[in-house]
Design a protein around this motif. Sequence first.
Motif, PDB file in Angstrom:
ATOM      1  N   ASN A 251       0.827  -1.203   0.000  1.00 18.20           N
ATOM      2  CA  ASN A 251       0.000   0.000   0.000  1.00 18.20           C
ATOM      3  C   ASN A 251       0.862   1.254   0.000  1.00 18.20           C
ATOM      4  OD1 ASN A 251       0.816  -0.852   2.532  1.00 18.20           O
ATOM      5  ND2 ASN A 251      -0.938   0.010   3.598  1.00 18.20           N
ATOM      6  N   MET A 252       2.022   1.158   0.654  1.00 24.88           N
ATOM      7  CA  MET A 252       2.885   2.337   0.695  1.00 24.88           C
ATOM      8  C   MET A 252       3.406   2.690  -0.691  1.00 24.88           C
ATOM      9  SD  MET A 252       5.971   3.054   3.267  1.00 24.88           S
ATOM     10  CE  MET A 252       7.419   3.260   2.283  1.00 24.88           C
ATOM     11  N   GLU A 253       3.878   1.672  -1.418  1.00 33.35           N
ATOM     12  CA  GLU A 253       4.369   1.954  -2.774  1.00 33.35           C
ATOM     13  C   GLU A 253       3.238   2.437  -3.654  1.00 33.35           C
ATOM     14  OE1 GLU A 253       6.679  -0.854  -1.537  1.00 33.35           O
ATOM     15  OE2 GLU A 253       7.483   1.160  -1.244  1.00 33.35           O
ATOM     16  N   ALA A 254       2.047   1.824  -3.498  1.00 33.68           N
ATOM     17  CA  ALA A 254       0.919   2.212  -4.353  1.00 33.68           C
ATOM     18  C   ALA A 254       0.612   3.689  -4.174  1.00 33.68           C
ATOM     19  CB  ALA A 254      -0.308   1.372  -4.009  1.00 33.68           C
ATOM     20  N   LEU A 255       0.740   4.174  -2.933  1.00 37.53           N
ATOM     21  CA  LEU A 255       0.458   5.590  -2.685  1.00 37.53           C
ATOM     22  C   LEU A 255       1.618   6.459  -3.153  1.00 37.53           C
ATOM     23  CD1 LEU A 255      -1.319   7.755  -1.428  1.00 37.53           C
ATOM     24  CD2 LEU A 255      -0.196   7.339   0.752  1.00 37.53           C
ATOM     25  N   ALA A 256       2.837   6.059  -2.791  1.00 38.09           N
ATOM     26  CA  ALA A 256       3.996   6.922  -3.027  1.00 38.09           C
ATOM     27  C   ALA A 256       4.495   6.909  -4.457  1.00 38.09           C
ATOM     28  CB  ALA A 256       5.135   6.510  -2.101  1.00 38.09           C
TER      29      ALA A 256
ATOM     30  N   THR B 265      -4.775   4.763  -9.845  1.00 35.32           N
ATOM     31  CA  THR B 265      -4.513   3.352  -9.561  1.00 35.32           C
ATOM     32  C   THR B 265      -5.640   2.754  -8.740  1.00 35.32           C
ATOM     33  OG1 THR B 265      -2.176   3.905  -9.468  1.00 35.32           O
ATOM     34  CG2 THR B 265      -2.819   1.810  -8.498  1.00 35.32           C
ATOM     35  N   THR B 266      -6.085   1.562  -9.121  1.00 35.62           N
ATOM     36  CA  THR B 266      -7.127   0.883  -8.356  1.00 35.62           C
ATOM     37  C   THR B 266      -6.552  -0.344  -7.677  1.00 35.62           C
ATOM     38  OG1 THR B 266      -8.864   1.587  -9.841  1.00 35.62           O
ATOM     39  CG2 THR B 266      -9.332  -0.331  -8.499  1.00 35.62           C
ATOM     40  N   VAL B 267      -6.890  -0.493  -6.391  1.00 31.64           N
ATOM     41  CA  VAL B 267      -6.474  -1.704  -5.684  1.00 31.64           C
ATOM     42  C   VAL B 267      -7.527  -2.756  -5.971  1.00 31.64           C
ATOM     43  CG1 VAL B 267      -6.041  -2.725  -3.449  1.00 31.64           C
ATOM     44  CG2 VAL B 267      -5.374  -0.368  -3.878  1.00 31.64           C
ATOM     45  N   LEU B 268      -7.131  -3.776  -6.751  1.00 25.57           N
ATOM     46  CA  LEU B 268      -8.093  -4.792  -7.135  1.00 25.57           C
ATOM     47  C   LEU B 268      -8.248  -5.839  -6.035  1.00 25.57           C
ATOM     48  CD1 LEU B 268      -9.807  -5.437  -9.586  1.00 25.57           C
ATOM     49  CD2 LEU B 268      -7.979  -6.920 -10.388  1.00 25.57           C
ATOM     50  N   ILE B 269      -7.104  -6.274  -5.512  1.00 27.48           N
ATOM     51  CA  ILE B 269      -7.124  -7.345  -4.511  1.00 27.48           C
ATOM     52  C   ILE B 269      -6.241  -6.957  -3.332  1.00 27.48           C
ATOM     53  CG2 ILE B 269      -6.559  -9.759  -4.037  1.00 27.48           C
ATOM     54  CD1 ILE B 269      -6.798 -10.332  -6.991  1.00 27.48           C
ATOM     55  N   VAL B 270      -6.804  -7.053  -2.115  1.00 27.49           N
ATOM     56  CA  VAL B 270      -5.953  -6.928  -0.928  1.00 27.49           C
ATOM     57  C   VAL B 270      -5.579  -8.359  -0.557  1.00 27.49           C
ATOM     58  CG1 VAL B 270      -5.802  -6.140   1.446  1.00 27.49           C
ATOM     59  CG2 VAL B 270      -7.181  -4.875  -0.184  1.00 27.49           C
ATOM     60  N   GLY B 271      -4.336  -8.731  -0.841  1.00 25.53           N
ATOM     61  CA  GLY B 271      -3.953 -10.135  -0.710  1.00 25.53           C
ATOM     62  C   GLY B 271      -3.649 -10.568   0.714  1.00 25.53           C
TER      63      GLY B 271
ATOM     64  N   ASN C 259      -8.367  15.134  -6.304  1.00 28.63           N
ATOM     65  CA  ASN C 259      -7.180  14.489  -6.834  1.00 28.63           C
ATOM     66  C   ASN C 259      -7.102  13.061  -6.324  1.00 28.63           C
ATOM     67  OD1 ASN C 259      -4.765  14.316  -8.267  1.00 28.63           O
ATOM     68  ND2 ASN C 259      -3.557  14.832  -6.467  1.00 28.63           N
ATOM     69  N   VAL C 260      -8.195  12.308  -6.523  1.00 30.50           N
ATOM     70  CA  VAL C 260      -8.198  10.933  -6.040  1.00 30.50           C
ATOM     71  C   VAL C 260      -7.408  10.082  -7.013  1.00 30.50           C
ATOM     72  CG1 VAL C 260      -9.625   8.944  -5.499  1.00 30.50           C
ATOM     73  CG2 VAL C 260     -10.438  11.236  -4.960  1.00 30.50           C
ATOM     74  N   LYS C 261      -6.323   9.480  -6.516  1.00 31.07           N
ATOM     75  CA  LYS C 261      -5.501   8.693  -7.413  1.00 31.07           C
ATOM     76  C   LYS C 261      -5.320   7.255  -6.941  1.00 31.07           C
ATOM     77  CE  LYS C 261      -4.372  11.737 -10.544  1.00 31.07           C
ATOM     78  NZ  LYS C 261      -5.410  12.030 -11.460  1.00 31.07           N
ATOM     79  N   LEU C 262      -5.806   6.954  -5.735  1.00 33.45           N
ATOM     80  CA  LEU C 262      -5.696   5.579  -5.252  1.00 33.45           C
ATOM     81  C   LEU C 262      -7.092   5.157  -4.816  1.00 33.45           C
ATOM     82  CD1 LEU C 262      -3.800   3.219  -4.624  1.00 33.45           C
ATOM     83  CD2 LEU C 262      -3.532   4.148  -2.329  1.00 33.45           C
ATOM     84  N   ARG C 263      -7.576   4.082  -5.414  1.00 34.80           N
ATOM     85  CA  ARG C 263      -8.942   3.669  -5.109  1.00 34.80           C
ATOM     86  C   ARG C 263      -8.979   2.218  -4.650  1.00 34.80           C
ATOM     87  NH1 ARG C 263     -11.934   7.555  -8.240  1.00 34.80           N
ATOM     88  NH2 ARG C 263     -10.436   8.606  -9.591  1.00 34.80           N
ATOM     89  N   PHE C 264      -9.619   2.005  -3.490  1.00 31.72           N
ATOM     90  CA  PHE C 264      -9.870   0.634  -3.053  1.00 31.72           C
ATOM     91  C   PHE C 264     -11.221   0.247  -3.640  1.00 31.72           C
ATOM     92  CE2 PHE C 264      -6.519  -0.496  -0.124  1.00 31.72           C
ATOM     93  CZ  PHE C 264      -5.949   0.733   0.178  1.00 31.72           C
ATOM     94  N   ASP C 265     -11.219  -0.780  -4.468  1.00 27.24           N
ATOM     95  CA  ASP C 265     -12.429  -1.125  -5.210  1.00 27.24           C
ATOM     96  C   ASP C 265     -12.730  -2.602  -5.015  1.00 27.24           C
ATOM     97  OD1 ASP C 265     -14.353  -1.665  -7.103  1.00 27.24           O
ATOM     98  OD2 ASP C 265     -13.441  -0.385  -8.627  1.00 27.24           O
ATOM     99  N   THR C 266     -13.893  -2.901  -4.434  1.00 28.16           N
ATOM    100  CA  THR C 266     -14.182  -4.312  -4.167  1.00 28.16           C
ATOM    101  C   THR C 266     -15.185  -4.911  -5.154  1.00 28.16           C
ATOM    102  OG1 THR C 266     -15.843  -3.577  -2.571  1.00 28.16           O
ATOM    103  CG2 THR C 266     -13.691  -4.221  -1.707  1.00 28.16           C
TER     104      THR C 266
END
Lengths: 357, 269
Positions: A89-94, A103-109, A336-343
């Motif tokens: 998650n840190m890299e995805a944000l930074a 960027t969309t988070v497809l799967i939280v593994g 400026n939403v650039k990171l989305r948690f999407d279920t």
Amino acid sequence: MPRCRWLVATMLITVVVSALPQMVLAKDRFSLAISIYAGWMPWYYAKDQGILKKWAERQKISIDVVEMDYIPSVEAFVAGKVDAAVMTNMEALAMPAKAGLDTTVLIVGDYSNGNDALLVRGIPEVKGLKGTEVYLVELSVSHYLLARALEMHGVKESELKVVNTSDSDIAPAFIANKSQKAVVTWNPMVMHIEQTPGVSKIFDSSKIPGEILDLLVVNTKLLNDEARFAEALVGAWYEVMSLMSQRGPEADKAMTAMAQRANASLNEYKGQLRTTAMFWTPTAASDYARSAEIKEKMDFVRNFCFTHGLLGEDARSVDVVGISYPDGTIQGDGRNVKLRFDTRFVDKAKAGQPRQD
Amino acid sequence: MKSFFRTDAQPSLAATWVLSILFFVVLIAAYLLGSYYRHLENPQDKVMPTFSEMLDGLKRSAIEPDRNGDLRLWIDTLASAQRFGLAIAVIFLAIPLGVGMGLFPYVEALFYRFLVFFDKIPALSVLPILFIIFGLDELSKIALIVIGVFPTVALDAHLRAKSIPREQLHKAQTLGASEHEIAYRIVLPQIFPKMLDTIRLNLKAMMLLLIAGESLAATVGLGYRIFVVRRYVAMDIIIPYVLWMTGLLFLTDWFIQWVIRRRYVWVDK
């Protein structure tokens, strides 16, 4: 010189012809970048056993899996060279989100539950780190772990010295040089270092559960244009998850294959899995992504990123990059939403999942 | 077009100028075009910064202090220069060693085979071993540069010393020169400017090894900075740093050539 012209013409035609298939199939070919880490070995299995291929064919697309080193894989995602990648998650944000790539988070593994650790020689507790040199990969999850450890024990980062050390050299150098007093790294390096006499662990990610998340992220624009890619990825992932989570010879066989790919024995790999809290089912993953907890944890992460300049050196506040959650809440700048948690896709997979006991 | 490949061509001043900068112009134009298109798609793009973004990055590195109050460009340059300087100082010792090898057969027998073998070891491949033996501090980084370049320079000095005609040495001996004087007053002065050239040609390798060492374990330095800001995808800092290093190398290279031209006027061009 007619011969020269023929040669040039032939070369040009060869180049164009070999590029043609790529140009024609561009919309049906997708790429996924993966790197070695306990929680991501299932992707290697899905690739090797043709599970991903099977799911891709069901969706009438093809997915190229590219194996890379971790940071280069994230960079490839940021540069648009691959459509999906595994990262924390840190890299995805930074990295992608802060660079303006939606960027969309497809799967939280999974989350790191002891896979990242602070190991020392002769220092009884975190407070004793004052004035020491701590070796780690600067601005990585190791740095985050250290920052949280220091925060929880009232020590300031300015009271010690962080020495940037590449992940490939960090373990052998620490093991060989007794003068090094503190190191922060992840598995399997942690396992190797722990086996050295005189070394003890004084902090690890099990003390900050749920904060270091391992994700599969996809380019949002691509996701919106083309849902088939997501369906294939989610389907393949949970097939491997259900295989691994059932005890028995099948699961062991799969994990042996994964262990081999990670250059570890089955027991070593199982050991690493014990310190990795996997979200085995779509329900588990979706529930966590919808929880209040994830927002709290992401808040810690984004604050670390902000105070360490990872959100941009001239970022004015931690809100500069917006993060959105499945229930519609937004952390940070809503414009400026650039990171989305999407279920959405994981929820669809819930319906088809076999009953778990 | 026919005259392009003529050996007796005499391009006009204008033509020479235009052709010389042609590739630079093409490269810069291609970059600016790429950057423009990336910014159309994503105004916050970090992968191909515009010229003004790079200028801003340079400003932030060189003029504005960062979070710790340092002027990064200058402390990095100083740290890297210190390592580089120490490494070059040690490498200069390869010259008297090479001269000794070229003049004294016993010395040659002792060192030659070993140096030839050592020269072939790819320096970067022993870096992990160096980290284990010397730790992660300055010593291992300087050792890396020295191990990579010292054998080359020593062997070159050896060859040049050997190619001095033996008649000169005999003449000197007839005139009463001691062995020591032959080496340091006859041979060394003659080959020294050529050795400066050899060192100049190895500057690139030295810089490469310096960056490699710094990127893997350091707290400050040009190579360190580039590899750490990779995490930010900060090409607006990386590209100016790369250009800065290129410029410094250019300067050092040019300086050595100038020294040779001024102090050793007698060297054939």
